[in-house]
Design a protein around this motif. Structure first.
Motif, short mmCIF file in Angstrom:
data_model
loop_
_atom_site.label_atom_id
_atom_site.label_comp_id
_atom_site.label_asym_id
_atom_site.label_seq_id
_atom_site.Cartn_x
_atom_site.Cartn_y
_atom_site.Cartn_z
N ASP A 21 0.93 -1.27 -0.03
CA ASP A 21 -0.07 -0.22 -0.12
C ASP A 21 0.76 1.22 0.02
OD1 ASP A 21 -0.69 0.44 3.51
OD2 ASP A 21 1.14 -0.47 2.66
N ALA A 55 -5.18 -0.85 -1.68
CA ALA A 55 -5.50 0.45 -0.70
C ALA A 55 -5.45 0.23 0.71
CB ALA A 55 -7.01 0.71 -0.90
N ASP A 81 -4.95 5.54 -1.45
CA ASP A 81 -5.84 4.81 -2.33
C ASP A 81 -4.94 3.91 -3.34
OD1 ASP A 81 -6.33 7.78 -4.12
OD2 ASP A 81 -5.31 6.13 -4.82
N PRO A 123 -9.49 -1.81 -4.31
CA PRO A 123 -9.27 -0.37 -4.08
C PRO A 123 -10.11 -0.19 -2.43
CG PRO A 123 -11.29 -1.17 -5.23
CD PRO A 123 -10.44 -2.29 -5.04
N ARG A 124 -10.58 -1.42 -1.93
CA ARG A 124 -11.16 -1.21 -0.65
C ARG A 124 -11.23 -2.55 0.18
NH1 ARG A 124 -16.01 -3.60 -0.24
NH2 ARG A 124 -16.57 -2.45 1.58
N PRO A 125 -11.40 -2.64 1.34
CA PRO A 125 -11.11 -4.00 2.24
C PRO A 125 -11.84 -5.00 1.81
CG PRO A 125 -11.19 -2.18 3.54
CD PRO A 125 -11.49 -1.59 2.35
N GLU A 136 -16.52 -1.33 5.05
CA GLU A 136 -15.81 -0.02 4.55
C GLU A 136 -14.41 0.08 5.26
OE1 GLU A 136 -18.02 0.18 2.06
OE2 GLU A 136 -16.67 2.06 2.18
N ARG A 137 -13.70 0.75 4.63
CA ARG A 137 -12.13 1.39 5.04
C ARG A 137 -12.69 2.12 6.42
NH1 ARG A 137 -8.10 4.14 6.45
NH2 ARG A 137 -6.11 3.91 5.57
N GLU A 143 -11.47 4.79 9.22
CA GLU A 143 -10.68 6.11 9.39
C GLU A 143 -9.36 5.91 10.05
OE1 GLU A 143 -11.99 7.42 6.41
OE2 GLU A 143 -10.49 8.64 7.36
N THR A 156 -5.75 -7.68 1.62
CA THR A 156 -6.77 -7.75 0.68
C THR A 156 -6.81 -8.64 -0.48
OG1 THR A 156 -7.40 -5.61 1.71
CG2 THR A 156 -8.86 -6.51 -0.18
N ASP A 167 -8.14 -4.55 7.35
CA ASP A 167 -8.81 -5.60 6.64
C ASP A 167 -8.61 -6.97 7.52
OD1 ASP A 167 -9.42 -6.58 3.04
OD2 ASP A 167 -10.35 -7.34 5.14
#
Ligand code: RIB
Ligand code: CA
Length: 314
Positions: free
Chosen positions: A9, A36, A40, A66-68, A72-73, A75, A126, A169
């Protein structure tokens, strides 16, 4: 020649890890897969491309998740800067990411080189979990996964019990741990403390070659974070320590086989990884079923910085 895939990442400490691999003559980087995490996924890919170009490596870079996997990713603060590389407008790669998806590259490469490919996982797992869920049998032919993840036997940096890569993740990390692929974990405890670059070493990089100057600029925000939060004029490089454990066989001086459980419940334990150590008896688990990872417990600390600087400034 050892065959590596580096999953990253890409922020400044990932860049230092890419440099170790790029400058190690016995390592062939078959490809870099972006995920990510710190930034990103497109930024991670561009950061990797720029780092490889600075090192003179033409290893391809592939875009991944792009995401777990599930959630949701979450913060988190960004300790490496918005672009992950010191926010100094360093990232102007000539090359673009390859067309193939990261997971397809991983599966195709492991199928082409069964039992030879080592995957260094420097961000959330991921991409690795997606490859396992897509084709478990092929992924069982991965020679070894080297993971920068978990607090090890120390404390977490994302929460008191979770390290950032797993915290982003945990479901993916659990899939990786349960896959049957041999895994070596280099926890945050191996990368904390004094392992990193101090004022003099950073000055030497700034006065050194292209790669050294690039890395010194890329770590500027991380340096300021360490100055602001703990008054330390140094940059810690967890991913570089993790890849050192993979690349330098004599760097790891002890490790322990563990049965690992990764907590994925949506509460304060999310991302915690429990290590049931071989040789110990746990009243909740009289007989440990299987050892899912080798967890590094000691490295030859004093040698990291010396070897890293020699490699970079040669
Ligand atoms: O907790 C440290 C890890 O999280 C490193 O891989 C760093 O780059 C971030 O991804
Ligand atoms: Ca990383």
């Amino acid at each position: 020649m050892r065959e590596f895939i580096i999953d990253t990442d890409t922020a400044s400490d990932d860049a230092a890890a890419l440099m170790i691999a790029a400058f190690s003559p016995d390592i062939e980087i078959l490809g870099v897969t972006a995920v990510a995490g710190n930034v990103d996924v497109r930024q991670a890919a561009d950061n990797a491309l720029m780092t490889l170009e600075v090192c003179g490596s033409d290893a391809p870079v592939y875009l991944g998740a792009p995401r777990p996997l599930v959630r949701e990713r979450r913060e988190t603060i960004s300790v490496h800067g918005k672009d992950g590389m010191g926010d100094g407008d360093l990232i102007r790669p000539i090359k673009k990411p390859a067309k193939k998806r990261a997971v397809d590259f991983i599966l195709d490469t492991v199928a082409k080189y069964p039992d030879e490919v080592e995957i260094v996982v420097l961000g959330p797992a991921t991409n690795i979990a997606t490859a396992i869920l897509t084709d478990r049998e092929t992924m069982r032919r991965v020679k070894r996964i080297w993971s920068m993840g978990t607090p090890g036997f120390g404390i977490g940096n994302a929460t008191p019990v979770a390290e950032f890569n797993v915290y982003i993740d945990a479901e993916a990390y659990a899939v990786m741990l349960d896959s049957g692929i041999p895994v070596t974990i280099i926890g945050f405890d191996m990368c904390a403390g004094e392992i990193g670059l101090d004022r003099d070493e950073l000055a030497a990089l700034a006065a050194g070659n292209k790669a050294g100057r690039f890395l010194e600029k890329a770590t500027k925000v991380l340096l300021q974070f360490n100055l602001d939060t703990r008054g330390a004029h140094m940059v810690d490089l967890p991913d570089a320590v993790a890849i050192a454990a993979a690349v330098w066989p004599d760097y790891v001086t002890s490790s322990v086989a563990c049965h690992c459980h990764c907590c994925t419940e949506d509460n304060e334990t999310y991302g915690q990884v429990l290590f049931y150590q071989k040789g110990r008896t746990y009243e909740s688990m009289p007989a440990i079923r299987d050892y899912t990872a080798e967890v590094v417990t000691r490295v030859s600390e004093q040698s990291f910085t010396e070897r890293f600087m020699k490699l970079l400034l040669k």
